[in-house]
Design an enzyme around this catalytic site. Structure first.
Site, short mmCIF file in Angstrom:
data_model
loop_
_atom_site.label_atom_id
_atom_site.label_comp_id
_atom_site.label_asym_id
_atom_site.label_seq_id
_atom_site.Cartn_x
_atom_site.Cartn_y
_atom_site.Cartn_z
N LEU A 33 0.82 -1.21 0.00
CA LEU A 33 0.00 0.00 0.00
C LEU A 33 0.86 1.26 0.00
O LEU A 33 2.03 1.22 0.41
CB LEU A 33 -0.88 0.02 1.26
N SER A 34 0.26 2.36 -0.39
CA SER A 34 0.93 3.65 -0.26
C SER A 34 1.22 3.90 1.23
O SER A 34 0.34 3.70 2.08
CB SER A 34 0.01 4.76 -0.80
N GLY A 37 5.92 1.51 3.29
CA GLY A 37 7.36 1.51 3.59
C GLY A 37 8.21 1.03 2.42
O GLY A 37 9.42 0.83 2.57
N SER A 106 1.60 -1.57 -7.25
CA SER A 106 1.29 -2.79 -8.04
C SER A 106 0.24 -3.65 -7.34
O SER A 106 0.55 -4.75 -6.88
CB SER A 106 2.56 -3.57 -8.35
N1 LIG Z 1 -5.20 6.74 -6.61
C1 LIG Z 1 -3.99 6.43 -6.14
N2 LIG Z 1 -3.76 5.18 -5.66
C2 LIG Z 1 -2.52 4.88 -5.20
N3 LIG Z 1 -1.47 5.74 -5.15
C3 LIG Z 1 -1.68 6.99 -5.62
C4 LIG Z 1 -2.95 7.39 -6.12
N4 LIG Z 1 -2.86 8.70 -6.51
C5 LIG Z 1 -1.61 9.09 -6.26
N5 LIG Z 1 -0.89 8.08 -5.72
C6 LIG Z 1 0.55 8.19 -5.42
O1 LIG Z 1 1.20 7.46 -6.46
C7 LIG Z 1 2.00 6.42 -5.95
C8 LIG Z 1 1.63 5.06 -6.55
O2 LIG Z 1 2.11 4.97 -7.86
P1 LIG Z 1 2.48 3.56 -8.47
O3 LIG Z 1 3.05 3.82 -9.82
O4 LIG Z 1 3.33 2.83 -7.50
O5 LIG Z 1 1.04 2.87 -8.56
S1 LIG Z 1 0.59 1.56 -9.34
O6 LIG Z 1 1.62 0.53 -9.13
O7 LIG Z 1 0.46 1.90 -10.77
O8 LIG Z 1 -0.71 1.17 -8.76
C9 LIG Z 1 1.79 6.38 -4.47
O9 LIG Z 1 3.10 6.44 -3.96
P2 LIG Z 1 3.59 5.60 -2.69
O10 LIG Z 1 2.97 6.33 -1.55
O11 LIG Z 1 5.09 5.77 -2.73
O12 LIG Z 1 3.17 4.18 -2.82
C10 LIG Z 1 0.97 7.60 -4.11
O13 LIG Z 1 1.79 8.54 -3.49
N1 LIG Z 2 9.54 -0.56 9.91
C1 LIG Z 2 9.33 0.39 8.96
N2 LIG Z 2 9.67 0.14 7.68
C2 LIG Z 2 9.46 1.08 6.72
N3 LIG Z 2 8.91 2.29 6.95
C3 LIG Z 2 8.56 2.59 8.23
C4 LIG Z 2 8.74 1.64 9.28
N4 LIG Z 2 8.29 2.20 10.41
C5 LIG Z 2 7.85 3.42 10.10
N5 LIG Z 2 8.03 3.68 8.78
C6 LIG Z 2 7.69 4.95 8.12
O1 LIG Z 2 6.61 4.72 7.21
C7 LIG Z 2 6.72 5.61 6.11
C8 LIG Z 2 6.69 4.82 4.84
O2 LIG Z 2 6.69 5.71 3.74
P1 LIG Z 2 7.24 5.29 2.32
O3 LIG Z 2 8.53 4.56 2.43
O4 LIG Z 2 7.20 6.51 1.46
O5 LIG Z 2 6.11 4.24 1.83
P2 LIG Z 2 5.70 3.83 0.37
O6 LIG Z 2 6.92 3.99 -0.51
O7 LIG Z 2 5.25 2.41 0.51
O8 LIG Z 2 4.58 4.75 -0.01
C9 LIG Z 2 8.00 6.41 6.29
O9 LIG Z 2 7.69 7.66 6.87
C10 LIG Z 2 8.80 5.52 7.26
O10 LIG Z 2 9.70 6.29 8.04
#
Ligand SMILES: Nc1ncnc2c1ncn2[C@@H]1O[C@H](COP(=O)(O)OS(=O)(=O)O)[C@@H](OP(=O)(O)O)[C@H]1O
Ligand SMILES: Nc1ncnc2c1ncn2[C@@H]1O[C@H](COP(=O)(O)OP(=O)(O)O)[C@@H](O)[C@H]1O
EC number: 2.7.1.25
Length: 197
Positions: A33-34, A37, A106
């Site tokens: 999930l977003s 980590g 993904s």
């Molecule tokens: N609708 C929606 N759903 C999920 N995520 C969203 C959405 N809109 C924007 N974002 C931001 O875009 C990041 C996810 O992009 P990805 O290319 O990893 O997504 S995917 O694999 O195509 O589903 C994701 O980044 P991460 O937080 O790093 O996972 C979000 O910050």
């Molecule tokens: N054990 C852990 N492993 C990874 N991230 C952690 C953990 N504990 C807390 N966090 C925090 O969770 C957040 C994860 O954000 P991020 O790495 O950007 O997630 P993603 O890329 O899946 O969207 C960061 O702020 C990170 O410091």
């Protein structure tokens, strides 16, 4: 394949490059999930590998969604195309001899299956960053969950778009139970034990 395209085989191959580099090339594919980590752990894993002298490159939202995949959104169709192109790019990086780190939500099993088909099953290590929606929402690193709950973002994974957890990932990391450092160690240990590095 278009009928007028003829593939030219080059004499220098991936195995030559792997031999010179002194290591195998493969993809570490982080899904979750977003806010789960993925980027945090992927970044530290890359650092660890890089300072071991391993050739690495990280594909992530910044260099992909603002570049090659600019214009793609978050519908089912756009995510499919996003991930298909990323898989094709990752495959090229693997062929170039690089350990490729990919961190993308993904969310669908079918899309991840397609990624594995493109990259090659033996060249992809799937890492499930298993953090509950509740925890991701509490973290709300980018404030996106708040916006999704308020209906300002549509198709947000975990809120109004699905996330299908991997059934049999190579590694599953519970970020609530273990620290970032321990997660990184778990991955590096796995790579050493399986003689990938
Ligand atoms: N609708 C929606 N759903 C999920 N995520 C969203 C959405 N809109 C924007 N974002 C931001 O875009 C990041 C996810 O992009 P990805 O290319 O990893 O997504 S995917 O694999 O195509 O589903 C994701 O980044 P991460 O937080 O790093 O996972 C979000 O910050
Ligand atoms: N054990 C852990 N492993 C990874 N991230 C952690 C953990 N504990 C807390 N966090 C925090 O969770 C957040 C994860 O954000 P991020 O790495 O950007 O997630 P993603 O890329 O899946 O969207 C960061 O702020 C990170 O410091």
């Amino acid at each position: 394949m278009s009928k007028n395209i003829v593939i030219h085989d080059y004499d220098i191959t991936r195995s030559h490059r792997n031999k010179v580099n002194g290591h195998d090339s493969f993809v570490l594919w982080f899904t979750g999930l977003s806010g789960s980590g993925k980027s945090t752990i992927a970044n530290k894993v890359e650092e660890e590998l890089f300072y071991k002298g391993i050739h690495t490159y990280a594909l992530d939202g910044d260099n992909i969604r603002s570049g090659i995949n600019k214009g793609l959104g978050f519908t089912k169709e756009d995510r499919y195309e996003n991930l298909r192109r990323i898989a094709e790019v990752a495959k090229l990086f693997v062929d170039s001899g690089v350990v490729t780190i990919a961190a993308f939500v993904s969310p669908l099993i079918s899309d991840r299956d397609q990624v594995k088909e493109i990259v090659g099953h033996e060249d992809l290590i799937e890492i499930y960053v298993d953090t509950s929606l509740e925890e991701c929402e509490n973290r709300d690193v980018k404030g996106l969950y708040k916006k999704a709950r308020a209906g300002e973002i549509k198709n947000f994974t975990g809120i109004d778009a699905p996330y299908e957890a991997p059934k049999n990932p190579h590694l599953q990391i519970s970020t609530v139970d273990i620290s970032i450092e321990m997660s990184v160690k778990q991955i590096i240990d796995y790579l050493e034990e399986t003689r990938r590095i």
